[in-house]
Design a protein around this motif. Structure first.
Motif, short mmCIF file in Angstrom:
data_model
loop_
_atom_site.label_atom_id
_atom_site.label_comp_id
_atom_site.label_asym_id
_atom_site.label_seq_id
_atom_site.Cartn_x
_atom_site.Cartn_y
_atom_site.Cartn_z
N LEU A 164 21.64 70.64 76.42
CA LEU A 164 21.05 69.92 77.55
C LEU A 164 19.59 70.31 77.73
CD1 LEU A 164 21.35 68.05 79.98
CD2 LEU A 164 22.13 70.01 81.32
N ALA A 165 19.28 71.60 77.55
CA ALA A 165 17.88 72.04 77.68
C ALA A 165 17.01 71.40 76.60
CB ALA A 165 17.81 73.57 77.58
N ARG A 166 17.56 71.34 75.35
CA ARG A 166 16.79 70.68 74.28
C ARG A 166 16.58 69.21 74.58
NH1 ARG A 166 20.20 73.87 71.01
NH2 ARG A 166 21.56 72.09 70.65
N GLN A 167 17.65 68.55 75.09
CA GLN A 167 17.52 67.13 75.42
C GLN A 167 16.48 66.92 76.51
OE1 GLN A 167 21.17 65.37 76.70
NE2 GLN A 167 20.33 63.34 76.94
N ARG A 168 16.52 67.79 77.54
CA ARG A 168 15.55 67.67 78.62
C ARG A 168 14.13 67.90 78.11
NH1 ARG A 168 18.08 70.45 81.94
NH2 ARG A 168 17.15 72.47 81.52
N ALA A 169 13.97 68.88 77.19
CA ALA A 169 12.63 69.14 76.62
C ALA A 169 12.15 67.94 75.81
CB ALA A 169 12.68 70.39 75.75
N GLU A 170 13.10 67.33 75.03
CA GLU A 170 12.71 66.15 74.25
C GLU A 170 12.30 65.00 75.16
OE1 GLU A 170 16.08 65.40 71.86
OE2 GLU A 170 15.74 67.10 70.48
N GLN A 171 13.08 64.82 76.26
CA GLN A 171 12.73 63.74 77.20
C GLN A 171 11.38 63.98 77.85
OE1 GLN A 171 16.08 63.78 79.82
NE2 GLN A 171 17.39 62.57 78.45
N GLU A 172 11.12 65.25 78.23
CA GLU A 172 9.82 65.54 78.83
C GLU A 172 8.69 65.35 77.83
OE1 GLU A 172 10.22 69.46 80.26
OE2 GLU A 172 11.44 68.91 82.03
N ALA A 173 8.94 65.72 76.54
CA ALA A 173 7.90 65.53 75.52
C ALA A 173 7.63 64.03 75.30
CB ALA A 173 8.34 66.18 74.20
N ALA A 174 8.74 63.22 75.32
CA ALA A 174 8.56 61.78 75.14
C ALA A 174 7.78 61.19 76.32
CB ALA A 174 9.93 61.11 75.02
N ALA A 175 8.10 61.67 77.54
CA ALA A 175 7.38 61.17 78.71
C ALA A 175 5.90 61.55 78.64
CB ALA A 175 8.03 61.72 79.98
N GLU A 176 5.65 62.79 78.20
CA GLU A 176 4.26 63.24 78.07
C GLU A 176 3.52 62.41 77.03
OE1 GLU A 176 0.80 65.29 78.79
OE2 GLU A 176 2.68 65.23 79.93
N GLU A 265 5.99 51.79 85.78
CA GLU A 265 6.98 51.95 84.71
C GLU A 265 7.20 53.43 84.39
OE1 GLU A 265 5.56 49.68 81.43
OE2 GLU A 265 6.12 47.72 82.29
N ALA A 266 6.10 54.20 84.35
CA ALA A 266 6.24 55.63 84.07
C ALA A 266 7.04 56.32 85.18
CB ALA A 266 4.86 56.27 83.92
N ALA A 267 6.77 55.97 86.44
CA ALA A 267 7.51 56.58 87.56
C ALA A 267 8.99 56.23 87.49
CB ALA A 267 6.90 56.12 88.88
N ILE A 268 9.28 54.95 87.16
CA ILE A 268 10.69 54.52 87.05
C ILE A 268 11.39 55.30 85.94
CG2 ILE A 268 12.18 52.59 86.45
CD1 ILE A 268 10.16 50.77 87.89
N GLU A 269 10.68 55.46 84.80
CA GLU A 269 11.27 56.16 83.67
C GLU A 269 11.50 57.64 84.00
OE1 GLU A 269 12.86 56.69 79.88
OE2 GLU A 269 12.45 54.93 81.09
N ARG A 270 10.51 58.25 84.67
CA ARG A 270 10.69 59.66 85.05
C ARG A 270 11.86 59.82 86.03
NH1 ARG A 270 5.02 59.62 85.35
NH2 ARG A 270 5.11 59.37 87.62
N LYS A 271 11.95 58.89 86.99
CA LYS A 271 13.05 58.96 87.96
C LYS A 271 14.40 58.80 87.27
CE LYS A 271 14.57 57.00 92.37
NZ LYS A 271 14.29 55.98 93.40
N ARG A 272 14.45 57.86 86.28
CA ARG A 272 15.71 57.66 85.56
C ARG A 272 16.10 58.92 84.77
NH1 ARG A 272 17.39 56.60 80.67
NH2 ARG A 272 15.28 56.54 79.82
N LEU A 273 15.11 59.49 84.06
CA LEU A 273 15.38 60.70 83.27
C LEU A 273 15.80 61.86 84.17
CD1 LEU A 273 12.43 60.52 80.71
CD2 LEU A 273 14.83 59.96 80.31
#
Length: 368
Positions: A164-176, A265-273
């Motif tokens: 889960l931590a790796r997935q969260r890091a990947e999601q944060e990297a994709a958002a960045e 769109e970025a805010a919606i994506e961050r909220k979804r993640l």
């Protein structure tokens, strides 16, 4: 008063005379009693001198037998206590703290397996000690299985947390990366608009220079045309300025709308993640809490069963000890009763089957 005093003196004389006569009559009897008491005292002293050595010997022998009996009882008590300590030591192998690792439980099983149950160490309680040892080994085996299962579950939960931590890091990297891409696109758009504005201004400057050149060339020839030209140029400049202002306003509105769309769109994506990550964390936490509660419930149930079994064994041991202690006395009493019946001829009046059953019971009890 005179008569009373006279009567009192007469009665007093009679009373004192009576007392003197009593002393006189009793004196020989008192002397005889004194002689009897002295003779009895002398005889008693001689009898006590004969009795005391015998009594001392009897009391010394009774004290010796009592001390010997007490020493034997103390030795038996100490031996029984030592056996109880050994049995309790076997039970204590299963008294491990909650959360003990499977490896530590396995070491306890190996140590307990190596413990030897012999008649020399446990006496007549060797069977009980062997049963306690097997029950303790069974308890340790259950604890070992539970510890292995718990450790495997903990390892699985740790792996899930890491995933889960790796997935969260990947999601944060994709958002960045998305934020960087949007910022780059925004900057490129701003640079493009700036270039277009500069080119437009250069074109306008060139047009004004050309108009001024034509105006200078034609000024001498057409004063009226010059006035008209100036008016037309002023009108053209105003149109161009209005057009430029309108273009800049339109471009600014486009840039602001695009930026607002990108930010939304970025805010919606961050909220979804964030929502998905929170849901996943809650699910994992619920699973972990359920597993821990289940492990705790199993551990508590095992402890209750072990305590109930220990209490049952203790009561059984107490009953067995009481029976073993009372058995010899009952057999001796029954044997003595049968002997008395035989001596007195009572057995002839007792039913033959009852008599045979009594003798058989005595023989079986003595053999046991």
């Amino acid at each position: 008063m005179d008569i009373a005093k006279k009567d009192r003196a007469e009665v007093r004389g009679l009373r004192t005379a009576l007392e003197a006569k009593r002393v006189e009559i009793k004196a020989p009897a008192l002397e005889r009693s004194r002689l009897i008491d002295a003779e009895a005292k002398a005889l008693t002293a001689e009898l006590v001198a004969l009795e005391k050595p015998i009594d001392d010997q009897i009391k010394a022998e009774e004290a010796r037998k009592e001390a010997e009996k007490a020493a034997k009882a103390e030795a038996e008590r100490k031996a029984a206590a030592a056996v109880q300590v050994r049995i309790d030591a076997i039970r204590k192998f299963a008294m491990l703290p909650a959360g003990t690792k499977a490896a530590a439980v396995k070491v306890a099983i190996e140590y307990l397996t190596a413990v030897e149950v012999s008649l020399e160490a446990f006496g007549d309680r060797a069977g009980e000690a062997m049963q306690v040892k097997q029950q303790t080994l069974n308890t340790l085996s259950d604890m070992h299985d539970g510890a292995l299962e718990f450790e495997a579950e903990q390892a699985r939960l740790v792996a899930e947390r890491e995933a889960l931590a790796r997935q969260r890091a990947e999601q944060e990297a994709a958002a960045e990366a998305e934020r960087v891409r949007v910022a780059a696109e925004r900057k490129a758009e701003v640079d493009r608009l700036a270039l277009e504005r500069k080119a437009f201004e250069m074109e306008q400057a060139a047009a004004r220079a050309e108009a001024k050149k034509r105006e200078d060339a034609d000024r001498a020839r057409r004063d009226e045309e010059d006035r008209l030209a100036r008016e037309a140029r002023a009108a053209e400049d105003k149109r161009i300025a209005d057009a430029r202002a309108a273009l800049e306003a339109e471009q600014l509105a486009i840039r602001q709308a695009e930026q607002a769309r990108i930010d939304a769109e970025a805010a919606i994506e961050r909220k979804r993640l964030d929502k998905e990550a929170a849901a996943e964390r809650q699910r994992l936490a619920n699973e972990l809490a359920e597993k821990e509660a289940e492990q705790l419930a199993r551990a508590q149930e095992a402890e209750k069963k072990a305590a109930a079994e220990a209490e049952r064994l203790r009561k059984a041991a107490a009953k067995l000890a009481a029976a073993q202690k009372a058995g010899p006395r009952l057999l001796a009493a029954l044997e003595a009763l049968l002997h008395e019946c035989t001596q007195d001829g009572v057995s002839e009046r007792i039913d033959r089957a009852v008599s045979e059953e009594a003798y058989a019971a005595v023989e079986e009890g003595t053999a046991a």
